[in-house]
Design a protein around this motif. Structure first.
Motif, mmCIF file in Angstrom:
data_model
loop_
_atom_site.group_PDB
_atom_site.id
_atom_site.type_symbol
_atom_site.label_atom_id
_atom_site.label_comp_id
_atom_site.label_asym_id
_atom_site.label_seq_id
_atom_site.Cartn_x
_atom_site.Cartn_y
_atom_site.Cartn_z
ATOM 1 N N ASN A 1 -21.324 4.335 2.607
ATOM 2 C CA ASN A 1 -20.606 3.135 3.053
ATOM 3 C C ASN A 1 -19.285 2.969 2.307
ATOM 4 O O ASN A 1 -18.254 2.677 2.917
ATOM 5 C CB ASN A 1 -21.490 1.894 2.880
ATOM 6 N N VAL A 2 -19.305 3.158 0.993
ATOM 7 C CA VAL A 2 -18.075 3.018 0.208
ATOM 8 C C VAL A 2 -17.109 4.156 0.522
ATOM 9 O O VAL A 2 -15.892 3.948 0.624
ATOM 10 C CB VAL A 2 -18.395 2.968 -1.304
ATOM 11 N N LYS A 3 -17.629 5.364 0.700
ATOM 12 C CA LYS A 3 -16.775 6.513 1.008
ATOM 13 C C LYS A 3 -16.023 6.308 2.322
ATOM 14 O O LYS A 3 -14.874 6.747 2.476
ATOM 15 C CB LYS A 3 -17.611 7.795 1.096
ATOM 16 N N ASN A 4 -16.660 5.618 3.263
ATOM 17 C CA ASN A 4 -16.012 5.360 4.551
ATOM 18 C C ASN A 4 -14.960 4.250 4.465
ATOM 19 O O ASN A 4 -14.125 4.118 5.361
ATOM 20 C CB ASN A 4 -17.054 4.986 5.607
ATOM 21 N N ILE A 5 -15.010 3.460 3.383
ATOM 22 C CA ILE A 5 -14.051 2.357 3.221
ATOM 23 C C ILE A 5 -12.801 2.826 2.481
ATOM 24 O O ILE A 5 -11.680 2.492 2.864
ATOM 25 C CB ILE A 5 -14.717 1.184 2.460
ATOM 26 N N ILE A 6 -13.003 3.606 1.409
ATOM 27 C CA ILE A 6 -11.866 4.068 0.595
ATOM 28 C C ILE A 6 -11.164 5.220 1.307
ATOM 29 O O ILE A 6 -11.808 6.199 1.704
ATOM 30 C CB ILE A 6 -12.351 4.521 -0.803
ATOM 31 N N PRO A 7 -9.846 5.134 1.495
ATOM 32 C CA PRO A 7 -9.111 6.158 2.261
ATOM 33 C C PRO A 7 -9.245 7.555 1.659
ATOM 34 O O PRO A 7 -9.331 7.728 0.442
ATOM 35 C CB PRO A 7 -7.660 5.674 2.196
ATOM 36 N N VAL A 8 -9.262 8.560 2.537
ATOM 37 C CA VAL A 8 -9.331 9.956 2.128
ATOM 38 C C VAL A 8 -7.983 10.389 1.556
ATOM 39 O O VAL A 8 -6.929 10.020 2.074
ATOM 40 C CB VAL A 8 -9.696 10.856 3.334
ATOM 41 N N HIS A 9 -8.017 11.171 0.458
ATOM 42 C CA HIS A 9 -6.784 11.715 -0.125
ATOM 43 C C HIS A 9 -6.488 13.075 0.499
ATOM 44 O O HIS A 9 -7.391 13.892 0.707
ATOM 45 C CB HIS A 9 -6.922 11.874 -1.644
ATOM 46 N N GLN A 10 -5.232 13.320 0.779
ATOM 47 C CA GLN A 10 -4.831 14.626 1.312
ATOM 48 C C GLN A 10 -4.844 15.699 0.219
ATOM 49 O O GLN A 10 -5.085 16.861 0.487
ATOM 50 C CB GLN A 10 -3.426 14.526 1.931
ATOM 51 N N ASP A 11 -4.587 15.276 -1.018
ATOM 52 C CA ASP A 11 -4.611 16.214 -2.137
ATOM 53 C C ASP A 11 -6.069 16.574 -2.458
ATOM 54 O O ASP A 11 -6.884 15.669 -2.720
ATOM 55 C CB ASP A 11 -3.952 15.577 -3.368
ATOM 56 N N PRO A 12 -6.436 17.861 -2.438
ATOM 57 C CA PRO A 12 -7.834 18.247 -2.661
ATOM 58 C C PRO A 12 -8.404 17.779 -3.999
ATOM 59 O O PRO A 12 -9.572 17.389 -4.082
ATOM 60 C CB PRO A 12 -7.787 19.779 -2.601
ATOM 61 N N THR A 13 -7.579 17.804 -5.049
ATOM 62 C CA THR A 13 -8.052 17.378 -6.369
ATOM 63 C C THR A 13 -8.359 15.891 -6.383
ATOM 64 O O THR A 13 -9.402 15.448 -6.894
ATOM 65 C CB THR A 13 -7.015 17.703 -7.458
ATOM 66 N N LEU A 14 -7.450 15.091 -5.811
ATOM 67 C CA LEU A 14 -7.672 13.645 -5.746
ATOM 68 C C LEU A 14 -8.854 13.307 -4.841
ATOM 69 O O LEU A 14 -9.604 12.366 -5.116
ATOM 70 C CB LEU A 14 -6.404 12.943 -5.256
ATOM 71 N N GLU A 15 -9.040 14.073 -3.788
ATOM 72 C CA GLU A 15 -10.179 13.850 -2.897
ATOM 73 C C GLU A 15 -11.493 14.168 -3.612
ATOM 74 O O GLU A 15 -12.482 13.442 -3.466
ATOM 75 C CB GLU A 15 -10.037 14.710 -1.643
ATOM 76 N N LEU A 16 -11.476 15.237 -4.420
ATOM 77 C CA LEU A 16 -12.659 15.567 -5.219
ATOM 78 C C LEU A 16 -12.976 14.446 -6.197
ATOM 79 O O LEU A 16 -14.132 14.039 -6.356
ATOM 80 C CB LEU A 16 -12.416 16.879 -5.968
ATOM 81 N N LEU A 17 -11.946 13.909 -6.859
ATOM 82 C CA LEU A 17 -12.138 12.809 -7.810
ATOM 83 C C LEU A 17 -12.610 11.547 -7.098
ATOM 84 O O LEU A 17 -13.422 10.795 -7.651
ATOM 85 C CB LEU A 17 -10.834 12.542 -8.567
#
Length: 299
Positions: free
Chosen positions: A192-208
């Motif tokens: 639920n939280v993952k669907n609320i917080i926007p996805v990062h285009q940068d792979p490292t930031l997305e991993l974090l």
């Protein structure tokens, strides 16, 4: 079901099982020492316990001094043997329950939580005998070389107490509570939280981003379910008086601990549990998602 649909389901199920098993194996190898410390805290009694640990740091020092480095890996074989089927069941059934609930008029938030609850209850059925053996081995305070083998200890339990709820499946209701509550919060919060917080285009930031949400998911789920975890450890661990069963059923054990040791006794082992299942929960979700994605692309 057509042959094509059946083939698609088998491939999807195999991918989820392989990804879930990989996630469990990585997590247990990294985080097991904290599980040993958590169990030791949960099975110790009041102030008169001769083996009482003063703090997490003290427990690490005492275990290392008296039992050696391998003392932190006591009871690791049962969870390693259980982790592949356990986490495979956890993630596979979550995905399948989620798909099934998708046909019902439920909100996404409720769907994730109920699917998590269902996966936790299913997981508990698979894992409980391994937990009985693991807790018994972790409770052994002798040096690593002096403790019985995993198979030998399992045989002792079966020979003395059988396969039932007083033997290899004791603590079953507490395990249901522990896994059901944990997975309900763990999966419900994460997705639920993952669907609320926007996805990062940068792979490292997305991993974090995913790691941070997974860390919170594991932490909150650990705080929520730990009374069941303490009850499970007391039921499956050595009884205070040999030959007398004091801790038998889940809710009666919780009530006994509360009455005799106070409210905070139900949260014994919380710090090492969070230290393990906070980052461990994040590791599991990341390994599962990235392995599942790789398998979908390459298989």
């Amino acid at each position: 079901m057509s042959a094509r649909a059946e083939s698609g389901f088998v491939r999807e199920a195999s991918q989820q099982i392989l990804a879930g098993g990989s996630a469990g194996l990585v997590e247990i190898c990294l985080m097991h020492p904290l599980d040993v410390v958590k169990t030791r805290f949960q099975i110790q009694g009041g102030e008169n316990d001769l083996h009482r640990y003063k703090s997490v740091g003290d427990s690490f020092r005492v275990i290392f001094r008296t039992e050696g480095l391998f003392g932190f890996f006591k009871g690791i074989l049962p969870p390693i043997l259980a982790e592949t089927p356990k986490r495979a069941v956890k993630f596979f059934t979550f995905e399948q329950y989620k798909k099934l609930l998708g046909y019902m008029p439920l909100s996404p938030a409720l769907t994730f939580a109920i699917a998590g609850l269902g996966s936790g209850l299913t997981e508990a059925i698979v894992v409980n005998p391994f937990e009985v053996v693991k807790v018994g081995l972790q409770a052994n305070r002798n040096s690593f070389a002096e403790q019985p083998s995993t198979l030998g200890y399992a045989r002792q339990i079966v020979k003395k107490e059988g396969f039932g709820f007083q033997g290899l499946n004791k603590g079953f209701t507490a395990t249901l509570g522990r896994h059901g509550v944990f997975n309900m919060v763990y999966f419900g919060f994460y997705f639920n939280v993952k669907n609320i917080i926007p996805v990062h285009q940068d792979p490292t930031l997305e991993l974090l981003r995913k790691f941070g949400i997974g860390l919170l998911s594991g932490t909150i789920a650990s705080v929520t379910n730990i009374p069941f975890d303490v009850a499970k450890s007391r039921i499956q661990g050595p009884q205070p008086v040999p030959g007398q069963i004091k801790y038998r059923t889940c809710f009666k054990t919780i009530a006994t601990i509360y009455q005799e040791e106070g409210f905070f006794a139900l949260y014994k082992g919380l710090i090492p549990k969070i230290m393990r299942l906070g980052p461990g929960g994040a590791v599991m979700l990341l390994v599962y998602e990235y392995t599942y994605s790789w398998l979908q692309e390459n298989w």
